[in-house]
Design a protein around this motif. Structure first.
Motif, PDB file in Angstrom:
ATOM      1  N   UNK A   1      48.484  40.811  41.032  1.00 40.79           N
ATOM      2  CA  UNK A   1      48.064  41.421  39.633  1.00 40.79           C
ATOM      3  C   UNK A   1      46.400  41.270  39.710  1.00 40.79           C
ATOM      4  N   UNK A   2      45.920  40.233  40.338  1.00 45.16           N
ATOM      5  CA  UNK A   2      44.412  40.118  40.234  1.00 45.16           C
ATOM      6  C   UNK A   2      44.033  41.242  41.386  1.00 45.16           C
ATOM      7  N   UNK A   3      44.589  41.527  42.452  1.00 46.25           N
ATOM      8  CA  UNK A   3      44.076  42.641  43.462  1.00 46.25           C
ATOM      9  C   UNK A   3      44.027  43.835  42.959  1.00 46.25           C
ATOM     10  N   UNK A   4      45.161  44.265  42.073  1.00 41.09           N
ATOM     11  CA  UNK A   4      45.192  45.396  41.565  1.00 41.09           C
ATOM     12  C   UNK A   4      44.297  45.447  40.519  1.00 41.09           C
ATOM     13  N   UNK A   5      43.860  44.688  39.672  1.00 39.84           N
ATOM     14  CA  UNK A   5      43.112  44.519  38.679  1.00 39.84           C
ATOM     15  C   UNK A   5      41.805  44.689  39.263  1.00 39.84           C
ATOM     16  N   UNK A   6      41.292  44.178  40.202  1.00 35.99           N
ATOM     17  CA  UNK A   6      40.154  44.442  40.807  1.00 35.99           C
ATOM     18  C   UNK A   6      39.769  45.872  41.215  1.00 35.99           C
ATOM     19  N   UNK A   7      40.935  46.621  41.706  1.00 33.41           N
ATOM     20  CA  UNK A   7      40.960  48.047  42.109  1.00 33.41           C
ATOM     21  C   UNK A   7      40.767  48.899  40.833  1.00 33.41           C
ATOM     22  N   UNK A   8      41.494  48.574  39.857  1.00 37.40           N
ATOM     23  CA  UNK A   8      41.307  49.111  38.468  1.00 37.40           C
ATOM     24  C   UNK A   8      40.007  49.128  37.900  1.00 37.40           C
ATOM     25  N   UNK A   9      39.245  47.883  38.186  1.00 38.58           N
ATOM     26  CA  UNK A   9      37.705  47.688  37.757  1.00 38.58           C
ATOM     27  C   UNK A   9      36.964  48.558  38.391  1.00 38.58           C
ATOM     28  N   UNK A  10      36.982  48.931  39.589  1.00 37.31           N
ATOM     29  CA  UNK A  10      36.183  49.411  40.512  1.00 37.31           C
ATOM     30  C   UNK A  10      36.486  50.936  40.075  1.00 37.31           C
ATOM     31  N   UNK A  11      37.674  51.467  39.839  1.00 38.46           N
ATOM     32  CA  UNK A  11      38.056  52.757  39.207  1.00 38.46           C
ATOM     33  C   UNK A  11      37.373  53.155  38.196  1.00 38.46           C
ATOM     34  N   UNK A  12      37.362  51.894  37.092  1.00 38.72           N
ATOM     35  CA  UNK A  12      36.531  52.157  35.809  1.00 38.72           C
ATOM     36  C   UNK A  12      35.190  52.287  35.932  1.00 38.72           C
ATOM     37  N   UNK A  13      34.497  51.817  37.138  1.00 39.57           N
ATOM     38  CA  UNK A  13      33.103  51.859  37.284  1.00 39.57           C
ATOM     39  C   UNK A  13      32.790  53.187  38.000  1.00 39.57           C
ATOM     40  N   UNK A  14      33.916  53.921  38.521  1.00 35.81           N
ATOM     41  CA  UNK A  14      33.750  55.150  39.084  1.00 35.81           C
ATOM     42  C   UNK A  14      33.545  54.761  40.712  1.00 35.81           C
ATOM     43  N   UNK A  15      33.821  53.669  41.218  1.00 33.75           N
ATOM     44  CA  UNK A  15      33.615  53.306  42.599  1.00 33.75           C
ATOM     45  C   UNK A  15      34.879  53.761  43.454  1.00 33.75           C
TER      46      UNK A  15
END
Length: 223
Positions: free
Chosen positions: A86-100
């Protein structure tokens, strides 16, 4: 809010056995986020070592658009539990949110061990694909006008659905793709169906948009 003295956003409170035990308000330093996660992890003896509250806090940051804070919090959680999907996927989603997008792709392709096959991480693959499509989506207004002039043009319908999804109009994007499937299910090697499944995979399985979309698609397939 008054009882907990909430005075700024974001405000995060963690509870243990029904009582508030820790929290913070506003933007805080990475060291403070790590202290918060370490504190929750040490509360035990809960099966998740108290990390559920930290994950919930990070998810709230994501929902509020506080992507940098979410990255720091998810990173701190992963330091405590490196294979927390859950944390690893959340980290990915946060980068997607920033456009990274490149960083998100790197995290997906280098996911270690069981994380690579975790359903939470699998969902981010679809999110990344949709994010890359959004980067090249055409103007929604222009595509709507083009669709009005030529309502049976499959390419315009597909491009309109892409633009709608890029603008956060997910339900309308699904409806547009279903219209395309009804018009010509074989167009472009079944592109409408493939795109629908990509959108469904990026959402939670029980999301109302997914449930309704799958029902409509099934009714068309077996009609």
């Amino acid at each position: 809010a008054a009882q907990l003295r909430i005075q700024s956003i974001p405000t995060v409170h963690a509870f243990f056995k029904g009582q508030p035990v820790d929290g913070f308000q506003g933007n805080v330093a990475p060291s403070e986020l790590k202290r918060f996660v370490d504190h929750m992890a040490g509360l035990g003896p809960e099966p998740d070592n108290g990390l559920a509250d930290a994950i919930e806090a990070a998810e709230t940051m994501l929902a509020d658009g506080e992507f940098n804070d979410a990255i720091e919090t998810f990173t701190a959680i992963l330091e405590e539990e490196p294979e927390n999907a859950a944390a690893y996927a959340g980290l990915i989603r946060a980068h997607l949110g920033l456009g990274n997008l490149d960083m998100a792709e790197t995290l997906i392709t280098t996911a270690p061990g069981a994380l690579a096959k975790a359903k939470e991480v699998e969902a981010t693959r679809a999110m990344l694909e949709l994010a890359r499509q959004a980067a090249s989506a055409g103007p929604e207004a222009d595509l709507r006008a083009a669709h009005e002039k030529d309502p049976k043009n499959p390419q315009i319908l597909f491009d309109l659905a892409t633009a709608l999804h890029a603008n956060g109009k997910i339900e309308e994007a699904v409806t547009t793709l279903l219209d395309l499937f009804k018009l010509d299910r074989e167009w472009n090697n079944g592109a409408a169906r493939t795109q629908l499944f990509t959108i469904f995979d990026a959402l939670k399985p029980q999301d109302p948009i997914v449930l309704a979309g799958r029902r409509r698609l099934s009714s068309m397939i077996f009609a």
